[in-house]
Each structure stands twice: as structure tokens, then as C-alpha cells.
Scaffold this active site. Structure first.
Site, PDB file in Angstrom:
ATOM      1  N   THR A 130      87.197  40.562  42.036  1.00 10.47           N
ATOM      2  CA  THR A 130      88.000  39.758  40.995  1.00 10.47           C
ATOM      3  C   THR A 130      87.583  38.376  40.788  1.00 10.47           C
ATOM      4  O   THR A 130      86.570  38.121  41.090  1.00 10.47           O
ATOM      5  CB  THR A 130      89.531  39.712  41.909  1.00 10.47           C
ATOM      6  OG1 THR A 130      89.124  38.756  42.895  1.00 10.47           O
ATOM      7  CG2 THR A 130      89.904  41.164  42.443  1.00 10.47           C
TER       8      THR A 130
ATOM      9  N   VAL B 244      83.979  36.134  50.157  1.00  9.68           N
ATOM     10  CA  VAL B 244      84.190  34.888  49.330  1.00  9.68           C
ATOM     11  C   VAL B 244      83.190  34.893  48.247  1.00  9.68           C
ATOM     12  O   VAL B 244      82.196  34.848  48.271  1.00  9.68           O
ATOM     13  CB  VAL B 244      84.339  33.824  50.247  1.00  9.68           C
ATOM     14  CG1 VAL B 244      84.378  32.711  49.412  1.00  9.68           C
ATOM     15  CG2 VAL B 244      85.348  33.824  51.412  1.00  9.68           C
ATOM     16  N   LYS B 245      83.639  34.660  47.089  1.00  6.07           N
ATOM     17  CA  LYS B 245      82.611  34.773  45.824  1.00  6.07           C
ATOM     18  C   LYS B 245      82.569  33.199  45.697  1.00  6.07           C
ATOM     19  O   LYS B 245      83.362  32.450  45.436  1.00  6.07           O
ATOM     20  CB  LYS B 245      83.280  35.349  44.663  1.00  6.07           C
ATOM     21  CG  LYS B 245      82.356  35.562  43.389  1.00  6.07           C
ATOM     22  CD  LYS B 245      83.105  36.034  42.178  1.00  6.07           C
ATOM     23  CE  LYS B 245      83.265  37.516  42.293  1.00  6.07           C
ATOM     24  NZ  LYS B 245      83.771  38.024  40.893  1.00  6.07           N
ATOM     25  N   VAL B 246      81.221  32.774  45.552  1.00  7.96           N
ATOM     26  CA  VAL B 246      80.921  31.452  45.082  1.00  7.96           C
ATOM     27  C   VAL B 246      79.858  31.378  43.885  1.00  7.96           C
ATOM     28  O   VAL B 246      79.070  32.227  43.970  1.00  7.96           O
ATOM     29  CB  VAL B 246      80.381  30.784  46.313  1.00  7.96           C
ATOM     30  CG1 VAL B 246      81.285  30.447  47.321  1.00  7.96           C
ATOM     31  CG2 VAL B 246      78.980  31.473  46.872  1.00  7.96           C
TER      32      VAL B 246
END
Length: 218
Positions: free
Chosen positions: A27, A82-84
Site C-alpha cells: 500500500t 514498514v515502507k521507507v
């Protein structure tokens, strides 16, 4: 190859998860904003639908706040990744969060050098954007080949290549041929992987022949 679906639409995710072929979800804030719902609530609901990794993106740009946001996201469920973004602050955040046992998806990758740095930072996934490179007349698939070759040169690097910005079934096929570990695909493209006009034509013929026999299995 693992298949992730790139959406925040709960109904679409449930439908695809029911096939048993869905390995995860990606997402981003834009996708969740389209739902008009609370960001954290949507992410939590998705985590309850699929067992595999669910990528949820931080919105801060500085490492200290990214880390704080990442820790909050990681508390939602054990399958949060966790998207960074692939910036120095994002890489710092990746190093900290993976050191704490959190999965991290480093996104917005457009070069092999960036992918190497992400792997050095301990990224669980690196997300090279195929379609966006194609949009500026660069070869997005060549990037997958380059990353695969570099990672294979260093077996200690455990980062998985997550092909992103996929626009077509051919993108999926080519990413698989190039050695991507995962493809994250819009729902329509993912469903389209099973489609072929000759399959439809053959099925029509089989059903017509079967109907002529007057038989039933059930």
C-alpha cells in the site's frame, strides 16, 4: 515468484486472498487516501486478511520521525513491512528498524547503486519501479537484471527484489525471467495473468462437446 497485490481495497484483497495465491500486499498513502478511511484502520484490516507481508509507508522525511512512525506501524501486526523511501534518512531508518526485527520495504528505487545500499542497510525488500523507468525511456527490466546480478555476487545479502510499478502481464513475466523474488501487481493486472483468448476458445469447445453427451458429473 511471490505475488503481492498493490491496493488498499479490502474487497479486492479478500477476493484475491481466497484464491490461495496471494503472498502479500503493498500500500501507499495515495492508495489508502482513495478509500476515504483512517490510514491505520485500513492497514490493520488488511493485516487481518492476509498472513504475508503488508507494506505500510511512513510519511515523514527525516530519520527520527520515520523511525517513530515505523515503530508505530510495526505495532499494528507482526506481518507489517514498514515502507521507507530510498533516501539517506530512509536508509538510516531501515538499519534501525531491521535491527529491531521489523521487516522493511525500501521503495522508490531507480538504480542498482540504490539497491546495493538498501541491501547493506538490511532491507527485507527493495522495490525497483519498472514502469516509471520505462516512462522516461529507460529500461526498467534491465534494472531488475542488474540488481539480481549484484545480489547474487554477495550471498550474505538477503534482500528480496520486489518488482514494483508493474503495468502489464508482460512486466510480470519479464520480472520473473529477470529473477525478481516478488512482483507487486495491481488487481486488474494480477487477475489478467490467467487470461488468454485460446483458453476461452478451448473451454467453449470442451463445454459444447460435453453438452452433446447429455452427461453430468454431479
Amino acid at each position: 515468484m511471490k505475488f503481492f497485490v498493490d491496493t488498499a481495497d479490502i474487497a479486492e484483497i479478500r477476493e484475491l486472498a481466497d484464491t490461495g495465491l496471494l503472498d502479500g500486499v503493498t500500500t501507499n498513502p495515495s492508495l489508502i487516501a482513495k478509500s476515504g478511511r483512517n490510514f491505520l484502520e485500513v492497514v490493520e484490516e488488511i493485516c487481518g486478511v492476509v498472513e504475508g507481508p503488508v507494506s505500510a509507508e511512513v510519511t515523514a522525511l527525516d530519520a527520527p520521525t520515520m523511525i517513530e512512525e515505523g515503530r508505530k506501524l510495526a505495532k499494528i501486526a507482526k506481518n507489517i513491512a514498514v515502507k521507507v523511501p530510498l533516501t539517506w534518512d530512509g536508509l538510516k531508518t531501515c538499519k534501525v528498524l531491521t535491527g529491531e526485527g521489523t521487516m522493511v520495504n525500501v521503495t522508490l528505487c531507480f538504480s542498482a547503486n540504490q539497491a546495493l545500499l538498501a541491501a547493506k542497510a538490511g532491507a527485507t525488500f527493495i522495490s525497483p519501479f519498472i514502469g516509471r523507468l520505462d516512462d522516461i525511456n529507460l529500461d526498467g527490466m534491465e534494472l531488475i537484471h542488474e540488481i539480481r546480478e549484484i545480489y547474487d555476487n554477495y550471498p550474505a545479502l538477503e534482500t528480496e527484489i520486489l518488482a514494483a510499478s508493474i503495468r502489464s502481464a508482460n512486466h510480470v513475466k519479464d520480472a520473473a525471467l529477470a529473477g525478481a523474488d516478488v512482483a507487486t501487481v495491481p488487481p486488474a493486472v494480477l487477475k489478467g495473468l490467467a487470461a488468454h483468448p485460446l483458453t476461452d476458445k478451448g473451454l467453449e469447445m470442451f463445454m459444447a462437446d460435453w453438452k452433446k453427451t447429455g452427461q453430468k458429473i454431479l
